[in-house]
Motif scaffolding. Structure first.
Motif, PDB file in Angstrom:
ATOM      1  N   MET A 266       0.847  -1.205   0.000  1.00 50.37           N
ATOM      2  CA  MET A 266       0.000   0.000   0.000  1.00 50.37           C
ATOM      3  C   MET A 266       0.880   1.252   0.000  1.00 50.37           C
ATOM      4  O   MET A 266       1.872   1.317   0.720  1.00 50.37           O
ATOM      5  CB  MET A 266      -0.922  -0.016   1.223  1.00 50.37           C
ATOM      6  N   ASP A 267       0.524   2.184  -0.814  1.00 48.72           N
ATOM      7  CA  ASP A 267       1.329   3.385  -0.977  1.00 48.72           C
ATOM      8  C   ASP A 267       0.964   4.421   0.082  1.00 48.72           C
ATOM      9  O   ASP A 267      -0.136   4.401   0.621  1.00 48.72           O
ATOM     10  CB  ASP A 267       1.067   3.954  -2.373  1.00 48.72           C
TER      11      ASP A 267
ATOM     12  N   ASP B  11      -2.305   6.265  -0.196  1.00 45.17           N
ATOM     13  CA  ASP B  11      -3.564   5.672   0.260  1.00 45.17           C
ATOM     14  C   ASP B  11      -3.936   6.128   1.668  1.00 45.17           C
ATOM     15  O   ASP B  11      -5.046   5.906   2.124  1.00 45.17           O
ATOM     16  CB  ASP B  11      -3.456   4.143   0.243  1.00 45.17           C
TER      17      ASP B  11
ATOM     18  N   LEU C 125      -8.506   3.405   6.717  1.00 44.54           N
ATOM     19  CA  LEU C 125      -7.812   2.788   5.589  1.00 44.54           C
ATOM     20  C   LEU C 125      -8.814   2.060   4.708  1.00 44.54           C
ATOM     21  O   LEU C 125      -9.807   1.534   5.191  1.00 44.54           O
ATOM     22  CB  LEU C 125      -6.797   1.787   6.114  1.00 44.54           C
ATOM     23  N   ARG C 126      -8.524   2.010   3.410  1.00 44.52           N
ATOM     24  CA  ARG C 126      -9.411   1.242   2.537  1.00 44.52           C
ATOM     25  C   ARG C 126      -9.161  -0.248   2.775  1.00 44.52           C
ATOM     26  O   ARG C 126      -8.120  -0.641   3.292  1.00 44.52           O
ATOM     27  CB  ARG C 126      -9.208   1.635   1.087  1.00 44.52           C
TER      28      ARG C 126
ATOM     29  N   ALA D 271      -5.918  -3.541   3.510  1.00 43.34           N
ATOM     30  CA  ALA D 271      -4.732  -3.160   4.277  1.00 43.34           C
ATOM     31  C   ALA D 271      -4.277  -4.336   5.133  1.00 43.34           C
ATOM     32  O   ALA D 271      -5.101  -5.013   5.743  1.00 43.34           O
ATOM     33  CB  ALA D 271      -5.053  -1.957   5.152  1.00 43.34           C
ATOM     34  N   ASP D 272      -2.970  -4.549   5.142  1.00 47.77           N
ATOM     35  CA  ASP D 272      -2.470  -5.613   6.012  1.00 47.77           C
ATOM     36  C   ASP D 272      -1.928  -5.022   7.315  1.00 47.77           C
ATOM     37  O   ASP D 272      -2.012  -3.821   7.555  1.00 47.77           O
ATOM     38  CB  ASP D 272      -1.412  -6.468   5.281  1.00 47.77           C
TER      39      ASP D 272
ATOM     40  N   ASP E  45       0.525  -2.137   6.925  1.00 52.07           N
ATOM     41  CA  ASP E  45      -0.139  -0.901   6.500  1.00 52.07           C
ATOM     42  C   ASP E  45      -0.850  -0.252   7.671  1.00 52.07           C
ATOM     43  O   ASP E  45      -0.799   0.959   7.849  1.00 52.07           O
ATOM     44  CB  ASP E  45      -1.165  -1.189   5.399  1.00 52.07           C
TER      45      ASP E  45
END
Ligand SMILES: [Zn+2]
Length: 90
Positions: free
Chosen positions: A1-2, A5, A42-43, A46-47, A50
């Motif tokens: 994830m950037d 995000d 977060l969308r 996400a782990d 993230d």
């Protein structure tokens, strides 16, 4: 994830009192900033990593302008912005 995000991006202008490096005249200049506001959540997808990064993330502003054109009609030179941080946490 950037990192993108994590934030909503917006551009804004904020006035700042700056000194021209050449003629030393002080005036108010509108500086452009990129505002990165931390998202509410977060969308999905996400782990663990993230989520940990997101928890530590903080809204901040990045200065877009490095130079300003002097407002003094007898000068009009481009001077480097100094005395204003390039990253500001909100
Ligand atoms: Zn000047």
């Amino acid at each position: 994830m950037d990192e993108r995000d994590f934030f909503d991006e917006n551009e804004t202008r904020k006035p700042a009192s700056l000194n021209c490096a050449y003629c030393k005249q002080t005036d108010t200049y509108e500086i452009r900033w990129l505002v990165r506001t931390k998202k509410k959540a977060l969308r999905s997808g996400a782990d663990e990593r993230d989520r940990a990064k997101f928890a530590k993330a903080q809204s901040y502003m990045l200065r877009r302008d490095d130079f300003m054109q002097c407002k003094n009609p007898r000068c009009r030179k481009k001077f480097e912005i100094s005395g204003v941080q390039s990253v500001v946490f909100c």
